[in-house]
Write a protein that holds these residues in place. Structure first.
Motif, PDB file in Angstrom:
ATOM      1  N   TRP A 194      -9.165  41.050  57.380  1.00 23.85           N
ATOM      2  CA  TRP A 194      -9.166  41.529  55.994  1.00 23.85           C
ATOM      3  C   TRP A 194      -9.359  43.036  56.018  1.00 23.85           C
ATOM      4  O   TRP A 194      -9.779  43.615  57.023  1.00 23.85           O
ATOM      5  N   ALA A 195      -9.026  43.704  54.917  1.00 26.18           N
ATOM      6  CA  ALA A 195      -9.078  45.160  54.851  1.00 26.18           C
ATOM      7  C   ALA A 195     -10.080  45.611  53.804  1.00 26.18           C
ATOM      8  O   ALA A 195     -10.226  44.985  52.752  1.00 26.18           O
ATOM      9  N   VAL A 196     -10.769  46.713  54.104  1.00 23.02           N
ATOM     10  CA  VAL A 196     -11.718  47.325  53.172  1.00 23.02           C
ATOM     11  C   VAL A 196     -11.568  48.831  53.239  1.00 23.02           C
ATOM     12  O   VAL A 196     -11.821  49.442  54.278  1.00 23.02           O
ATOM     13  N   ASP A 197     -11.134  49.438  52.148  1.00 22.89           N
ATOM     14  CA  ASP A 197     -11.024  50.897  52.042  1.00 22.89           C
ATOM     15  C   ASP A 197     -10.330  51.525  53.245  1.00 22.89           C
ATOM     16  O   ASP A 197     -10.813  52.496  53.829  1.00 22.89           O
ATOM     17  N   GLY A 198      -9.207  50.979  53.649  1.00 24.03           N
ATOM     18  CA  GLY A 198      -8.417  51.556  54.723  1.00 24.03           C
ATOM     19  C   GLY A 198      -8.768  51.093  56.109  1.00 24.03           C
ATOM     20  O   GLY A 198      -8.038  51.369  57.061  1.00 24.03           O
ATOM     21  N   ASN A 199      -9.899  50.396  56.269  1.00 18.81           N
ATOM     22  CA  ASN A 199     -10.306  49.889  57.574  1.00 18.81           C
ATOM     23  C   ASN A 199      -9.951  48.410  57.694  1.00 18.81           C
ATOM     24  O   ASN A 199      -9.938  47.677  56.701  1.00 18.81           O
ATOM     25  N   ALA A 200      -9.684  47.968  58.917  1.00 22.17           N
ATOM     26  CA  ALA A 200      -9.268  46.583  59.161  1.00 22.17           C
ATOM     27  C   ALA A 200     -10.358  45.839  59.924  1.00 22.17           C
ATOM     28  O   ALA A 200     -10.801  46.286  60.983  1.00 22.17           O
ATOM     29  N   TYR A 201     -10.787  44.700  59.373  1.00 23.29           N
ATOM     30  CA  TYR A 201     -11.830  43.881  59.987  1.00 23.29           C
ATOM     31  C   TYR A 201     -11.215  42.621  60.587  1.00 23.29           C
ATOM     32  O   TYR A 201     -10.323  42.005  59.993  1.00 23.29           O
ATOM     33  N   PHE A 202     -11.716  42.228  61.772  1.00 22.17           N
ATOM     34  CA  PHE A 202     -11.204  41.052  62.470  1.00 22.17           C
ATOM     35  C   PHE A 202     -12.367  40.199  62.965  1.00 22.17           C
ATOM     36  O   PHE A 202     -13.320  40.719  63.562  1.00 22.17           O
ATOM     37  N   SER A 203     -12.288  38.894  62.727  1.00 19.62           N
ATOM     38  CA  SER A 203     -13.287  37.949  63.207  1.00 19.62           C
ATOM     39  C   SER A 203     -12.685  37.136  64.348  1.00 19.62           C
ATOM     40  O   SER A 203     -11.554  36.642  64.251  1.00 19.62           O
ATOM     41  N   ARG A 204     -13.453  36.986  65.432  1.00 17.37           N
ATOM     42  CA  ARG A 204     -12.974  36.254  66.600  1.00 17.37           C
ATOM     43  C   ARG A 204     -13.090  34.749  66.383  1.00 17.37           C
ATOM     44  O   ARG A 204     -14.093  34.263  65.861  1.00 17.37           O
ATOM     45  N   ASN A 205     -12.075  34.019  66.847  1.00 23.28           N
ATOM     46  CA  ASN A 205     -12.109  32.559  66.746  1.00 23.28           C
ATOM     47  C   ASN A 205     -13.174  31.944  67.651  1.00 23.28           C
ATOM     48  O   ASN A 205     -13.679  30.855  67.375  1.00 23.28           O
TER      49      ASN A 205
END
Length: 332
Positions: A194-205
């Motif tokens: 998901w994205a927040v204010d231009g930054n991209a967040y990733f959660s590991r499976n």
């Protein structure tokens, strides 16, 4: 079922979604699942791809209160990664056809009740790019210098890949991917983004935590993507899942950034000095808030305690009805 990520615990907890709609959807075909979910950052409407039945895969508009309506049929037979661009286009991977599909201006499209015969739904979207792009577990938006890109992580090469504004062009591998020591390249599928204010967040499976790619350091000219660990170092292990931002959330709902460090390239990996940072989240009208960039003299702020970043896990079973977002207004 839908779950949201609790920043205080790192756990995925109930998002309070009604089960009724999932019963309606799944009864249409045993084992049907929803994946390739994404939220329109402008309208707050959320969309997902319902797996193929007799009429093929179907695009669904839904909300956290358990409301859902059909939008139309999609090309291809399997997709698990999607994003809605700032221009309102639903972009999704097409695994069998090895490419990228686009449904333009998705929030403006007419929707149909779930009682509609799926074979009569309109055919939506086109496959605009045919380069194999199966590896990303999910895709999201990232912004650098006012220019937006679609970003995902290729676990086969341990690199991030990105599409520019022209989605007909093949994705670019960011060969100078900078990974922190906390990031293991074993079992490194990043299935929720998901994205927040231009930054991209990733959660590991694999439950190995949440990581962030800083938009300001994302540089297509040098093929560099700088990844940092966050305060969420462990999460629930997931498999058949997807991630997207909430249409409505309170301020302070982004994990703090903790480190930046190791540089890896396709030729010869190097190491840079580790630095420690803290995040001062700002208010945002979408899912979470922004994780700030590293400063020379880090400051300390209070870590947020709650979040509203849902993750899809299909097929659903049960869940209390305690809504976390406004129900979108359906069209048609």
């Amino acid at each position: 079922m839908f779950k949201r990520l609790d920043i205080a615990t790192g756990d995925y907890v109930s998002a309070g979604t009604s089960n009724l709609v999932w019963g309606d959807l799944i009864l249409r075909g045993n084992g049907r699942q929803m994946n390739a979910t994404a939220t329109d950052p402008t309208t707050g409407k959320s969309f997902g791809r319902l797996s193929a039945d007799g009429a093929g895969p179907v695009l669904v508009q839904f909300d956290m209160d358990g409301h859902a309506r059909f939008v139309g049929r999609l090309p291809g037979s399997s997709s698990w990664a999607a994003v809605v661009t700032s221009g309102g286009d639903y972009v999704f991977n097409v695994t069998v056809d090895q490419g990228l599909g686009v449904v333009e201006d998705v929030s403006s499209l007419q929707t149909f009740p779930l009682s509609t015969d799926e074979a009569t739904l309109p055919m939506l979207g086109t496959i605009v790019e045919s380069t194999p792009n199966d590896p990303p577990g999910d895709i999201t938006l990232i912004e650098s210098g006012g220019v937006g890109s679609i970003i995902g992580y290729d676990h086969n090469t341990d690199q991030f890949m990105a599409y520019g504004s022209d989605l007909t062009q093949a994705p670019i591998a960011f060969t100078n991917t900078i990974l922190p020591p906390e990031f293991s390249t074993t079992d490194d599928v990043l299935g929720a983004a998901w994205a927040v204010d231009g930054n991209a967040y990733f959660s590991r499976n694999d439950g190995g935590g949440v990581f962030v790619v800083d938009g300001d350091s994302f540089d297509p000219s040098t093929l560099t993507a700088v990844v940092s660990a966050t305060s969420i170092t462990t999460t629930n292990t997931t498999n058949s899942n997807d991630g997207f931002g909430c249409a409505s959330a309170a301020a302070g709902q982004v994990p703090t950034t903790t480190t930046t460090s190791t540089t890896t390239t396709t030729a010869a990996p190097t190491t840079t000095t580790s630095t420690t940072t803290t995040a001062a989240p700002a208010t945002t009208s979408t899912t979470t808030t922004a994780a700030p960039t590293t400063t020379a003299a880090p400051t300390t702020t209070a870590a947020p305690t709650t979040t509203a970043i849902p993750q899809v896990v299909s097929p659903p079973t049960s869940g209390p009805a305690e809504p976390v977002a406004e129900a979108p207004t359906f069209t048609g």
